[in-house]
Structures are given as structure tokens and as C-alpha cells.
Write a protein that holds these residues in place. Structure first.
Motif, PDB file in Angstrom:
ATOM      1  N   PHE A  65       0.825  -1.206   0.000  1.00 44.29           N
ATOM      2  CA  PHE A  65       0.000   0.000   0.000  1.00 44.29           C
ATOM      3  C   PHE A  65       0.859   1.256   0.000  1.00 44.29           C
ATOM      4  O   PHE A  65       1.905   1.309   0.667  1.00 44.29           O
ATOM      5  CB  PHE A  65      -0.926   0.012   1.221  1.00 44.29           C
TER       6      PHE A  65
ATOM      7  N   LEU B  41      -0.908   3.631   7.700  1.00 41.04           N
ATOM      8  CA  LEU B  41      -1.399   2.258   7.814  1.00 41.04           C
ATOM      9  C   LEU B  41      -1.416   1.862   9.279  1.00 41.04           C
ATOM     10  O   LEU B  41      -0.389   1.909   9.954  1.00 41.04           O
ATOM     11  CB  LEU B  41      -0.514   1.301   7.015  1.00 41.04           C
TER      12      LEU B  41
ATOM     13  N   SER C  51      -4.056  -4.690  10.155  1.00 35.74           N
ATOM     14  CA  SER C  51      -5.119  -5.487   9.548  1.00 35.74           C
ATOM     15  C   SER C  51      -5.709  -6.433  10.575  1.00 35.74           C
ATOM     16  O   SER C  51      -5.086  -6.775  11.575  1.00 35.74           O
ATOM     17  CB  SER C  51      -4.585  -6.275   8.356  1.00 35.74           C
TER      18      SER C  51
ATOM     19  N   ASN D 297     -11.210   1.509   5.893  1.00 34.30           N
ATOM     20  CA  ASN D 297     -10.602   0.234   5.536  1.00 34.30           C
ATOM     21  C   ASN D 297     -10.214   0.220   4.066  1.00 34.30           C
ATOM     22  O   ASN D 297     -10.464   1.184   3.335  1.00 34.30           O
ATOM     23  CB  ASN D 297     -11.513  -0.950   5.902  1.00 34.30           C
ATOM     24  N   ASP D 298      -9.603  -0.877   3.606  1.00 35.33           N
ATOM     25  CA  ASP D 298      -9.117  -0.909   2.231  1.00 35.33           C
ATOM     26  C   ASP D 298     -10.220  -1.123   1.199  1.00 35.33           C
ATOM     27  O   ASP D 298      -9.955  -1.161  -0.001  1.00 35.33           O
ATOM     28  CB  ASP D 298      -8.020  -1.968   2.064  1.00 35.33           C
TER      29      ASP D 298
ATOM     30  N   VAL E 214      -5.036   6.371  -1.141  1.00 28.37           N
ATOM     31  CA  VAL E 214      -4.282   5.121  -1.022  1.00 28.37           C
ATOM     32  C   VAL E 214      -4.447   4.302  -2.296  1.00 28.37           C
ATOM     33  O   VAL E 214      -5.563   4.140  -2.794  1.00 28.37           O
ATOM     34  CB  VAL E 214      -4.754   4.294   0.189  1.00 28.37           C
TER      35      VAL E 214
ATOM     36  N   LEU F 262      -7.913   2.658  -3.465  1.00 28.74           N
ATOM     37  CA  LEU F 262      -8.655   1.950  -2.424  1.00 28.74           C
ATOM     38  C   LEU F 262      -9.643   2.853  -1.700  1.00 28.74           C
ATOM     39  O   LEU F 262     -10.651   2.367  -1.195  1.00 28.74           O
ATOM     40  CB  LEU F 262      -7.677   1.334  -1.418  1.00 28.74           C
TER      41      LEU F 262
ATOM     42  N   PHE G 239      -6.673   2.091   7.732  1.00 29.65           N
ATOM     43  CA  PHE G 239      -5.829   3.263   7.520  1.00 29.65           C
ATOM     44  C   PHE G 239      -6.337   4.406   8.392  1.00 29.65           C
ATOM     45  O   PHE G 239      -7.538   4.704   8.395  1.00 29.65           O
ATOM     46  CB  PHE G 239      -5.860   3.698   6.060  1.00 29.65           C
TER      47      PHE G 239
ATOM     48  N   ASP H 192      -2.971   0.446  -4.152  1.00 24.59           N
ATOM     49  CA  ASP H 192      -2.230  -0.787  -3.912  1.00 24.59           C
ATOM     50  C   ASP H 192      -1.144  -0.949  -4.965  1.00 24.59           C
ATOM     51  O   ASP H 192      -0.931  -0.064  -5.804  1.00 24.59           O
ATOM     52  CB  ASP H 192      -3.173  -1.991  -3.871  1.00 24.59           C
TER      53      ASP H 192
ATOM     54  N   LYS I 262      -9.439  -7.223   6.439  1.00 22.52           N
ATOM     55  CA  LYS I 262      -9.440  -5.827   6.027  1.00 22.52           C
ATOM     56  C   LYS I 262      -8.240  -5.115   6.637  1.00 22.52           C
ATOM     57  O   LYS I 262      -7.862  -5.368   7.774  1.00 22.52           O
ATOM     58  CB  LYS I 262     -10.725  -5.129   6.466  1.00 22.52           C
ATOM     59  N   ASN I 263      -7.645  -4.231   5.842  1.00 23.23           N
ATOM     60  CA  ASN I 263      -6.589  -3.375   6.354  1.00 23.23           C
ATOM     61  C   ASN I 263      -7.194  -2.038   6.747  1.00 23.23           C
ATOM     62  O   ASN I 263      -8.115  -1.545   6.090  1.00 23.23           O
ATOM     63  CB  ASN I 263      -5.519  -3.165   5.284  1.00 23.23           C
TER      64      ASN I 263
END
Length: 325
Positions: free
Chosen positions: A124, A153, A156, A177-178, A135, A143, A165, A137, A162-163
Motif C-alpha cells: 500500500f 497504515l 489489519s 478500511n481498504d 491510497v 482503495l 488506515f 495498492d 481488512k486493512n
């Protein structure tokens, strides 16, 4: 800034005035490079072909074709991770006054299309196309559609895959989230992600010095009354008081341990070693939700794996299972 604390994988974003402004990222000509290793084996050298930089091997063969007008001299740091001395391994490149990114193998990761790039992880990147950040990828998929002044970041959650941020506008932080979904609104002074149990966010708000806790669905778990908060399991959330003692709660907010503990040390996913002062130690089983009696001659507990604990007794080694036996 990003920090780690406790035994959890815990990260933070803060609106502290000490947070440095985003630096202007400058490029240096690749002419100043010395030779470097590609894939840890082949030594390659920068050369300029038709006003663009390429890399050749010791036999003069081109191993990275000419594409970029400029290549940065140094790898970029991880953005928001001042606790990490190791740099990202990514370098800025420039073409037609736009920035891109290459990796250690000189392969292009992000095409030259941005005003600024900040590595958040190997997957990311925070990128600037106008005056704000979003953001992308490693495939350059956007994202989060919205734009922000800063992005970090947080981490996760394995269960949700989910990641998360931390995103900042003005003096406050929120969380996305991503998938581009807002998890926490932008209203917090500080946000920390605790990757334990169901996943929690430890937060400060309205310039208070005390912590509160919300879950990954923005549901309030604890009010802003604690000096510190830590989560180790779905049914073990610890809170730290001004008395210098820890207590623990289950996922329903019921107290399971009174505020009389000085240390909590997770040994593995099943057992916790707890200290009570005066060299008193106890084992706690997450599954049993209770302390486990054990031989007081057991000393120096150490994690062996997710199921077993190594301990010492009278200079001998022993093993405890997940039930403390």
C-alpha cells in the motif's frame, strides 16, 4: 507518528503538534550511484541512454531498460513509522515531472503519475495527485476515493481480512478500511489499532489525556477514563487505572479480574501470566476464563508455540499445555 507498545501489534496515529509536515521529496541524478546488486547476485550499473537512465550488467548488457529521467539516490522511509530504522526499499523515479516508484530489483512498482508517494507497506502507498492524498495498492487500484491531508497504515484484522488506515484532515483522525468504507469518523485526537481479539481502536478525543475504546464497528466499549487500555483476547480487555493497577473485562463489558494486577503478559493464545506484586504470579486461561493453580516452584515461563508453554523448575525444564497442566 507510529509507535508500538505492549505485547500486541498496536499502531497509532496522533494529531500532536510535534508531527512533522510532509517533506518535499527531491530526486538526485542516478549518476551519483555506485554499482549495486540485483536480486542479491548480479551487480548492475546505472547508465544514461537517450536522456533516460537504464541499468547494465558487468558485460554491458541492459538488464533494466531506459525509462526514467531521474532516479532517487536513497530508498524512501516507511511513512509514519519512525520506530523502524530500516528503510522501505522503494525509490522515487521521475518522468515528465511526475513521480513513480521502483523496488530493490529496479522494477517499476508505481508508474510516474504522482506529485508525491509515501510507502505505507509493501502493498500500500499513499499518493498525491493534487493537494491531498489517497491510497493505492501495488496494482495502482485506488482503495479510498476520498482525499486526506495525511494517511497512515494502522494494521489489519485477520478475521475480516481488512486493512485499516488512519486518515487525517485538520487536527483530527478517523479510520477507513481498504474497501473505502469509513470505520471511524474523523473526530479523534489519537487513534491506535489493537490487533487482538475482535479488533479494537484505542482513542483519545477532545484533548483529553485519558483513553477510551471502540470496536471495529465504531461501537463504544469503554469511556474516556483510563490511563491505558490493552486487548489480548475476545474475552480479555485490560484497563489501567491511576492507582497503577490493571483490571480485565470480557467482551460483554463484565469485569473478570479486579484492579489489583501489576502486569499482564500473554504467553500464547491460550494462557496469560499475571503479576500481583511481591513476586506473586498466576496463570490465566482464556478458555476457562479463570486463574489456574500451578506449582509455585515453576519459574520463567516462556512461549513454546500456540499450544505449549516452557517453564523452569529447580533447574529443570518442563512443558505446560493450553490447560496449564
Amino acid at each position: 507518528m507510529a509507535v508500538f507498545s505492549f505485547q500486541e501489534n498496536l499502531k497509532t496515529a496522533s494529531s500532536s503538534k510535534d508531527t512533522p509536515p510532509m517533506p518535499r521529496l527531491s530526486l538526485l541524478p542516478a549518476l551519483f550511484f555506485s554499482s549495486m546488486a540485483l536480486n542479491g547476485q548480479t551487480v548492475i550499473y546505472p547508465v544514461k541512454i537517450d536522456h533516460k537512465w537504464a541499468y547494465i550488467n558487468s558485460r554491458g548488457r541492459i538488464v533494466v531498460p531506459p525509462r526514467h529521467e531521474q532516479i532517487a539516490q536513497n530508498d524512501l522511509p516507511w511513512h509514519g513509522r519512525s520506530d523502524l530504522a530500516e528503510r522501505s526499499g522503494f525509490r522515487l523515479v521521475e518522468l515528465d515531472k511526475k513521480l513513480g516508484l521502483i523496488n530493490k530489483n529496479k522494477q517499476e512498482v508505481l508508474s510516474p503519475a504522482y506529485k508525491a508517494i509515501y510507502p505505507l507497506s509493501i502493498a500500500f502507498f499513499a499518493v498525491q495527485t493534487d493537494s491531498l492524498l489517497t491510497v493505492v495498492d501495488k496494482d495502482e487500484n485506488i482503495l479510498i476515493e476520498k482525499r486526506f491531508e495525511d494517511i497512515r497504515l494502522l494494521g489489519s484484522k485477520t478475521v475480516s481480512e481488512k486493512n485499516f488506515f488512519a486518515v487525517k484532515n485538520g487536527e483530527h483522525w478517523g479510520v477507513y478500511n481498504d474497501g473505502g468504507k469509513e470505520i471511524l469518523p474523523i473526530q479523534y485526537d489519537t487513534v491506535q489499532f489493537i490487533n487482538a481479539g475482535r479488533g479494537y481502536f484505542k482513542v483519545k478525543k477532545d484533548q483529553r489525556e485519558l483513553w477510551g475504546l471502540v470496536d471495529i464497528h465504531d461501537k463504544a466499549i469503554f469511556p474516556y477514563t483510563y490511563l491505558d487500555i490493552a486487548a489480548y483476547h475476545d474475552n480479555f480487555v485490560a484497563t489501567y487505572h491511576h492507582t497503577g493497577k490493571w483490571e480485565a473485562w470480557d467482551s460483554l463489558g463484565r469485569q473478570i479480574l479486579k484492579a489489583e494486577w501489576t502486569t499482564f503478559t500473554p504467553l500464547n493464545q491460550h494462557l496469560m501470566l499475571m503479576g500481583k506484586g511481591d513476586n506473586q504470579s498466576f496463570l490465566y486461561s482464556f478458555a476457562r476464563r479463570d486463574t489456574i493453580p500451578y506449582d509455585r516452584a515453576y519459574k520463567t515461563f516462556e512461549r513454546l508455540d500456540d499450544k505449549y508453554i516452557l517453564f523452569r523448575k529447580n533447574q529443570l525444564l518442563g512443558i505446560l499445555d493450553s490447560a496449564g497442566q
